[in-house]
Design a protein around this motif. Structure first.
Motif: not given
Length: 341
Positions: A61-83
């Motif tokens: 319930t803490n909006e400061r975590f910004e889960w929707d933004v984290a999910w978008e970055y989780f699927r981003s090409e830069q982080l996938i290439d880094g993984a």
């Protein structure tokens, strides 16, 4: 006839029998077993469940975590290439470390004084210096050796390469991680070899096998049961240790995350996305480790360890110890005096 009930011996024949209606020699069908009461476990379960629920609710319930933004970055090409780069570094570094670990472990048990001392020095040096220092050292190796030469001292080299071209940041990272891991793997492999009885090597040599072939075909397969668990732990540790290569600009998962943070200043969501990728990769490696443990435990253990998902399901669905099974007197003839033994 008498029956042992716990620490007491109870007479069954005659009217004074504890279970009886006076029938001589009659054995009860079921010996009642009462489960041990453990109220402390239920109290601990309730307390832990409440604290866990409170923590999950607070994070969700803490909006400061910004889960929707984290999910978008989780699927981003830069982080996938880094993984993917993190996985490549882990695979190559562990391959170097395991190969060196086996060689150094055999050297330390060779019985040749000079060979053993060289192996001891290797383990002493690479375990005694931090891996981050080793990364910086290999990254700057051109300052000491501008040209890397291969050949006999005092003669023209057979092969000469420019150190700046050969030791790229990626190569420096793999060398540092692999050589450092080789020192630790040598101790793991040596422990596995020592766990196998010496008679196995003697029996193999008595059949005409050379020492090297006996080590490869007889001793090492038996030692794998001891080697696999700590090796899996080292692999997971290596996956996270690859984050150190970000200091030499290798585009691993952490470096890719830092680049995006520098452009967007969204620190928390990006760190959450990177952590999620590390957790996913660690979980996959843990499943692979469990499969290898079961494979090499065949024939050695009566009950090989359960798969990862079975242990997880059992842990999540069992809140107390299993109740004792009721035992019948007919199935325990040893408890009746005069019965078969």
């Amino acid at each position: 006839m008498t029956v042992r009930n716990g620490s007491r011996t109870v007479a069954l024949d005659g009217p004074g029998g504890e279970f009886g209606d006076g029938a001589a020699g009659r054995v009860p069908d079921v010996v009642p077993v009462r489960p041990l009461r453990r109220p402390g476990r239920w109290v601990a379960t309730v307390v832990v469940a409440v604290l866990a629920a409170a923590g999950i609710y607070s994070v969700a319930t803490n909006e400061r975590f910004e889960w929707d933004v984290a999910w978008e970055y989780f699927r981003s090409e830069q982080l996938i290439d880094g993984a993917l780069m993190t996985l490549r570094l882990t695979v190559f570094a562990m391959a170097i470390g395991i190969a060196l670990g086996i060689v150094v472990a055999v050297m330390r048990q060779s019985g040749v004084w000079l060979v053993e001392r060289v192996a001891d020095f290797y383990v002493w040096f690479f375990r005694g210096t931090p891996v981050l220092v080793q990364i910086f050292f290999w990254y700057n190796i051109a300052s000491l050796y501008p040209d890397l030469n291969l050949g006999i001292p005092g003669m023209d080299p057979w092969l000469s390469v420019d150190a700046n071209e050969a030791i790229t940041p990626l190569m420096a990272a793999m060398l540092a991680l692999g050589l450092n891991e080789g020192a630790y793997m040598s101790e793991i492999v040596r422990a596995g070899l020592l766990s196998v009885d010496e008679g196995q090597m003697e029996a193999a040599q008595s059949l005409g096998m050379s020492r090297l072939r006996a080590l490869r075909r007889v001793v090492l397969p038996q030692a794998m049961r001891v080697i696999i668990p700590p090796t899996g732990n080292e692999t997971i540790g290596m996956l996270k240790a690859t984050a150190l290569v970000s200091v030499v600009a290798v585009a691993d998962l952490l470096y890719s995350t830092q680049v995006i943070i520098a452009m967007t200043f969204q620190t928390i969501p990006l760190l959450i996305a990177a952590s999620a990728w590390y957790i996913v990769m660690t979980t996959v490696l843990s499943i692979g480790q469990g499969w290898l443990e079961r494979h090499f435990s065949r024939g050695a253990l009566a009950h090989p360890p359960d798969p990862f998902w079975v242990r997880w399901r059992t842990t999540m669905t069992r809140f107390h110890a299993p109740r004792p099974v009721q035992r019948t007197a007919a199935t325990e003839p040893d408890q009746v005096e005069g019965g078969p033994r």
